[in-house]
Design an enzyme around this catalytic site. Sequence first.
Site, PDB file in Angstrom:
ATOM      1  NE  ARG A   1      -3.650   0.297   2.586  1.00  0.00           N
ATOM      2  CZ  ARG A   1      -4.184  -0.064   3.755  1.00  0.00           C
ATOM      3  NH1 ARG A   1      -3.780   0.517   4.862  1.00  0.00           N
ATOM      4  NH2 ARG A   1      -5.080  -1.013   3.804  1.00  0.00           N
TER       5      ARG A   1
ATOM      6  NE  ARG B   1      -0.051   5.858   7.613  1.00  0.00           N
ATOM      7  CZ  ARG B   1      -1.079   5.041   7.406  1.00  0.00           C
ATOM      8  NH1 ARG B   1      -2.009   5.367   6.518  1.00  0.00           N
ATOM      9  NH2 ARG B   1      -1.177   3.911   8.067  1.00  0.00           N
TER      10      ARG B   1
ATOM     11  CE  LYS C   1      10.599   2.208  10.744  1.00  0.00           C
ATOM     12  NZ  LYS C   1       9.997   2.421   9.419  1.00  0.00           N
TER      13      LYS C   1
ATOM     14  N   PRO D   1      17.117   2.217  12.601  1.00  0.00           N
ATOM     15  CG  PRO D   1      16.327   2.931  10.534  1.00  0.00           C
ATOM     16  CD  PRO D   1      17.502   2.295  11.182  1.00  0.00           C
TER      17      PRO D   1
ATOM     18  CG  ASP E   1      10.632  -2.228  11.552  1.00  0.00           C
ATOM     19  OD1 ASP E   1      11.360  -2.994  12.199  1.00  0.00           O
ATOM     20  OD2 ASP E   1      10.424  -2.396  10.352  1.00  0.00           O
TER      21      ASP E   1
END
Length: 291
Positions: free
Chosen positions: A130, A179, A221, A238, A240
């Site tokens: 996506r 977002r 992140k 990073p 996640d």
Amino acid sequence: MDHIKEEDNKIIAKIRDFNLKHTFDCGQCFRWNEQEDGSYIGVAHGKVLHIYEDEDTITFLNTNMTDFQNIWIDYFDFNRDYGAIKDKLTKDDNIMAQAVEHGCGIRILNQDEWETIISFIISARNFIPRIKKSVELISEKYGRFIEEYNGKKYYAFPTPEELYNKPEEELKNLNVGYRAKYIQSTTFIVKENQVDVYKLENLDREMAKKNLLRLMGVGPKVADCILLFSMRKYKAFPIDVWVKRVMEYFYFKDGATNNQIQEFAKEKYEDLGGFAQQYMFYYARELNIGK
DNA sequence: CACCAGGTAATTC
DNA sequence: GAATTACATGGT
């Protein structure tokens, strides 16, 4: 990298430690797509590039020597010795050795700062297919038309100016959900020069991160991803859900906080944290840890 | 129908 | 300040 030669509209080079699938599918970028014949076509820095791979012989189509020298060598980080990085990371670490074996052809791309910021804002609590779709939609709707190649039209990622002052409802058509307002706000801040994203690379990592965190939708992140993938801050690590899971699985049997993992990575990987993170992330997805 | 997806901002304690 | 909670959307 050696034996670079140019034939009409095409560059052929022998490149070590480079694999298309590993580099494009390891989660660092969203605009490269595998074709039916296994080649990849992508858009970066306003250009369309088509790449074929035959072991260590790589063929770059739809380009020329000038662009190859000025854009693509740096974009693909071809001047860096990944063999040396892998040797150092895998020395005395069997787990990393397996991760590196699985992702042996990863190179960390030097991507555009602005595009990376928006792309990773979209990436939060989302999933990769996506994210790719949204980035493509943004480019088609707001970006400059580049050219038609192999029957498909390609568009550059829009500049802050091109994305400026769009209604939140319109941005929601990009499949980005809540977002949309982060994109709108961040575009405003960047367009108004409150954060000069193209100068952050010149700051040290902590200061650059501090500035990135002022952008709406950018947390620790996402900031680390931007630092690593577009600002050459190779110590950035990073964390996640995947990286957290894989690090806990192999190194912290009783679980760990993000801070503990950060400290561990700093200690263990030193200057190579970002590379280590990318090998581990890609490996975690392969192992499907936690599923 | 809950639950989840490359987390972050807003709210609450 | 440190801990919860809401957040769009689409897929299982």
